[in-house]
Design an enzyme around this catalytic site. Structure first.
Site, PDB file in Angstrom:
ATOM      1  N   LYS A  92      88.121  84.468  25.649  1.00 18.39           N
ATOM      2  CA  LYS A  92      88.290  84.918  24.190  1.00 18.39           C
ATOM      3  C   LYS A  92      88.108  86.844  24.390  1.00 18.39           C
ATOM      4  O   LYS A  92      87.526  86.945  25.278  1.00 18.39           O
ATOM      5  CB  LYS A  92      87.253  84.574  23.354  1.00 18.39           C
ATOM      6  N   GLY A 194      92.546  77.254   2.813  1.00 17.44           N
ATOM      7  CA  GLY A 194      93.481  78.240   3.434  1.00 17.44           C
ATOM      8  C   GLY A 194      94.687  77.701   4.569  1.00 17.44           C
ATOM      9  O   GLY A 194      95.220  76.460   3.938  1.00 17.44           O
TER      10      GLY A 194
HETATM   11  P1  NAD Z   1      91.901  80.736   6.343  1.00 16.01           P
HETATM   12  O1  NAD Z   1      91.296  82.076   6.544  1.00 16.01           O
HETATM   13  O2  NAD Z   1      93.462  80.687   6.116  1.00 16.01           O
HETATM   14  O3  NAD Z   1      91.179  79.976   5.363  1.00 16.01           O
HETATM   15  C1  NAD Z   1      89.939  79.664   5.322  1.00 16.01           C
HETATM   16  C2  NAD Z   1      89.658  79.495   3.742  1.00 16.01           C
HETATM   17  O4  NAD Z   1      88.554  79.545   3.520  1.00 16.01           O
HETATM   18  C3  NAD Z   1      90.147  80.756   2.844  1.00 16.01           C
HETATM   19  O5  NAD Z   1      90.914  80.224   1.624  1.00 16.01           O
HETATM   20  C4  NAD Z   1      88.796  81.517   2.274  1.00 16.01           C
HETATM   21  O6  NAD Z   1      88.867  81.900   1.000  1.00 16.01           O
HETATM   22  C5  NAD Z   1      87.903  79.949   2.170  1.00 16.01           C
HETATM   23  N1  NAD Z   1      86.649  80.161   2.208  1.00 16.01           N
HETATM   24  C6  NAD Z   1      85.887  81.279   2.638  1.00 16.01           C
HETATM   25  N2  NAD Z   1      84.633  81.134   2.385  1.00 16.01           N
HETATM   26  C7  NAD Z   1      84.334  79.803   1.706  1.00 16.01           C
HETATM   27  C8  NAD Z   1      83.193  79.313   1.051  1.00 16.01           C
HETATM   28  N3  NAD Z   1      82.118  79.523   1.287  1.00 16.01           N
HETATM   29  N4  NAD Z   1      83.440  78.043   0.358  1.00 16.01           N
HETATM   30  C9  NAD Z   1      84.846  77.465   0.211  1.00 16.01           C
HETATM   31  N5  NAD Z   1      86.077  78.099   0.754  1.00 16.01           N
HETATM   32  C10 NAD Z   1      85.834  79.495   1.637  1.00 16.01           C
HETATM   33  O7  NAD Z   1      91.511  80.107   7.698  1.00 16.01           O
HETATM   34  P2  NAD Z   1      92.204  78.648   8.656  1.00 16.01           P
HETATM   35  O8  NAD Z   1      93.081  79.365   9.544  1.00 16.01           O
HETATM   36  O9  NAD Z   1      92.525  77.770   7.676  1.00 16.01           O
HETATM   37  O10 NAD Z   1      90.891  78.343   9.367  1.00 16.01           O
HETATM   38  C11 NAD Z   1      90.105  77.566   8.578  1.00 16.01           C
HETATM   39  C12 NAD Z   1      88.651  77.245   9.684  1.00 16.01           C
HETATM   40  O11 NAD Z   1      89.383  76.534  10.778  1.00 16.01           O
HETATM   41  C13 NAD Z   1      88.105  78.432  10.462  1.00 16.01           C
HETATM   42  O12 NAD Z   1      86.627  78.178  10.653  1.00 16.01           O
HETATM   43  C14 NAD Z   1      89.018  78.505  11.561  1.00 16.01           C
HETATM   44  O13 NAD Z   1      88.187  79.048  12.650  1.00 16.01           O
HETATM   45  C15 NAD Z   1      89.266  77.259  11.959  1.00 16.01           C
HETATM   46  N6  NAD Z   1      90.322  77.004  12.811  1.00 16.01           N
HETATM   47  C16 NAD Z   1      91.441  77.281  12.534  1.00 16.01           C
HETATM   48  C17 NAD Z   1      92.535  77.031  13.418  1.00 16.01           C
HETATM   49  C18 NAD Z   1      93.921  77.287  12.994  1.00 16.01           C
HETATM   50  O14 NAD Z   1      95.074  77.041  13.493  1.00 16.01           O
HETATM   51  N7  NAD Z   1      94.246  77.965  12.031  1.00 16.01           N
HETATM   52  C19 NAD Z   1      92.460  76.402  14.665  1.00 16.01           C
HETATM   53  C20 NAD Z   1      91.123  75.977  15.030  1.00 16.01           C
HETATM   54  C21 NAD Z   1      90.087  76.272  14.188  1.00 16.01           C
END
Ligand code: NAD
Length: 364
Positions: A92, A194
């Site tokens: 990373k 999200g």
């Molecule tokens: P994102 O930022 O698009 O979405 C996250 C959402 O969570 C946002 O809409 C945000 O407003 C909301 N949020 C923040 N704090 C919150 C709370 N206290 N309660 C409710 N909602 C809250 O991120 P993403 O890409 O959708 O990723 C989501 C999670 O999945 C993260 O933890 C990320 O590390 C993990 N992840 C994502 C991917 C990917 O392909 N995008 C891959 C592996 C892991």
């Protein structure tokens, strides 16, 4: 927890103590006075292949905080790649600073040159505050980058694939908990709508479920409610709902001492990273409470599978989704192993990932 509190005060020995404890292979500090680039590349393990993991740009309070983060994240990538059957190692990178102020072509290309200097031992992709467009600038200096837009021949947005993995992991958990993987009639709370959460809802709504959503960003929550017929709930209220499945897709550490007393679900399956506040304590509590927990690093690996296949070659959508679908069987295997051995599902998943790396090391 890594205990390096202040890098300025920490002696070289203390930093190496941390590397020794979790067996990190290499850490590279990158500095460029001209562009203000300050980055750390953490390489945890390259037994299975090149260390692949995204670059996160964040305004860290201290160098020590950045180092702690990169070491933790790099290690996580090792096990995620191993459990997903990818021939990739774990790494990373973090860039320290304000993405809005610092990021530009020169800055990113300079970073690309640092990656190039590692000759493919580390491969980058996007993470927080980094976009496919940023990867394109980096790719002008190094071929060891993935996650480029589909329009220029890359694998594109990993989020839909991540959501698919979470969905099949949730279905496998239902199979274990209820004897059938149908989600029909289940009450499901999705925290965070999200990128991943929204795509996940697309799958869930097809199964005739009752949906509850919460999001820090109210517009997103209302959008999800109107598109998928979900009921919006408060940020804290979500832990007290009388639901069958809780799906965390926002923050880490939402399975903690407080929420363990409140959650009423039979299944936890979501895409957020590092859901267990304490892997040992809360992993065991979940077993004691009879909650089926699908390990996060297994079921959210779809995005890594997408960028990994893109980097290793021969990317196509069908291949990516086929490999991601295997998360279903791996989840079941892990849930069964956990039951048979009386260990947490997190420990069961870790034991399979560690075994794959050890077996590979022997062959090598
Ligand atoms: P994102 O930022 O698009 O979405 C996250 C959402 O969570 C946002 O809409 C945000 O407003 C909301 N949020 C923040 N704090 C919150 C709370 N206290 N309660 C409710 N909602 C809250 O991120 P993403 O890409 O959708 O990723 C989501 C999670 O999945 C993260 O933890 C990320 O590390 C993990 N992840 C994502 C991917 C990917 O392909 N995008 C891959 C592996 C892991």
């Amino acid at each position: 927890m890594i205990k390096v509190n202040n890098l300025e005060k920490a002696s070289e020995f203390e930093v190496f103590d941390e590397l020794v404890k979790n067996e990190h292979e290499q850490v590279v500090f990158c500095n460029d006075n001209e562009t203000g680039l300050k980055a750390i590349i953490g390489i945890h393990n390259t037994v299975l292949g090149p260390a692949l993991g995204g670059t996160r740009m964040w305004n860290y309070k201290s160098d020590a905080e950045a180092l702690t983060d990169v070491l933790r994240l790099a290690r996580g990538m090792t096990y995620k790649a191993a459990i997903s059957g990818l021939n990739l190692g774990g790494g990373k990178a973090v860039i320290i600073g304000d993405a809005d102020k610092l990021k530009n072509e020169k800055f990113l290309r300079r970073f690309g040159r640092f990656i190039e200097s590692l000759n493919g031992k580390y491969v980058t992709a996007e993470d927080v505050n980094m976009s496919p467009e940023d990867m394109e600038f980096i790719s002008r200096e190094t071929k060891h980058v993935t996650g480029l837009s589909e329009s220029i021949g890359g694998g594109g947005d990993p989020s839909p694939v991540t959501a698919y993995g979470v969905y099949v992991g949730m279905k496998a958990s239902a199979k274990k908990a209820y004897g059938s993987d149908s989600l029909k009639g289940k009450r499901i709370a999705v925290q965070g709508v999200g990128h991943v959460g929204m795509y996940l809802l697309e799958y869930l709504v097809k199964e005739d479920v009752e949906l509850f959503v919460s999001d820090f960003n109210l517009d997103r929550a209302y959008d999800a409610a109107s598109k998928f017929g979900a009921k919006t709930v408060g940020l804290d209220e979500i832990y007290d709902l009388d639901v069958d499945i809780y799906s965390p897709n926002a923050l880490g550490a939402t399975i903690n001492d407080d929420t363990m007393k409140r959650l009423k679900c039979q299944i936890i399956a979501g895409g957020a990273n590092n859901q267990l506040d304490d892997e040992k304590i809360h992993g065991k509590m979940l077993i004691d409470r009879g909650i089926v927990y699908a390990p996060d690093f297994l079921i959210n690996a779809g995005g890594l599978i997408n960028v990994g296949i893109d980097y290793l070659g021969g990317w196509n959508k069908e291949k990516v989704y086929k490999k991601t679908e295997r998360i279903y069987q791996t989840t079941l295997d892990i849930l069964n192993l956990s039951e048979n051995k009386g260990i947490s599902t997190q420990d069961a998943a870790m034991s399979l990932a560690t075994k794959r790396i050890a077996d590979f090391a022997e062959i090598k």
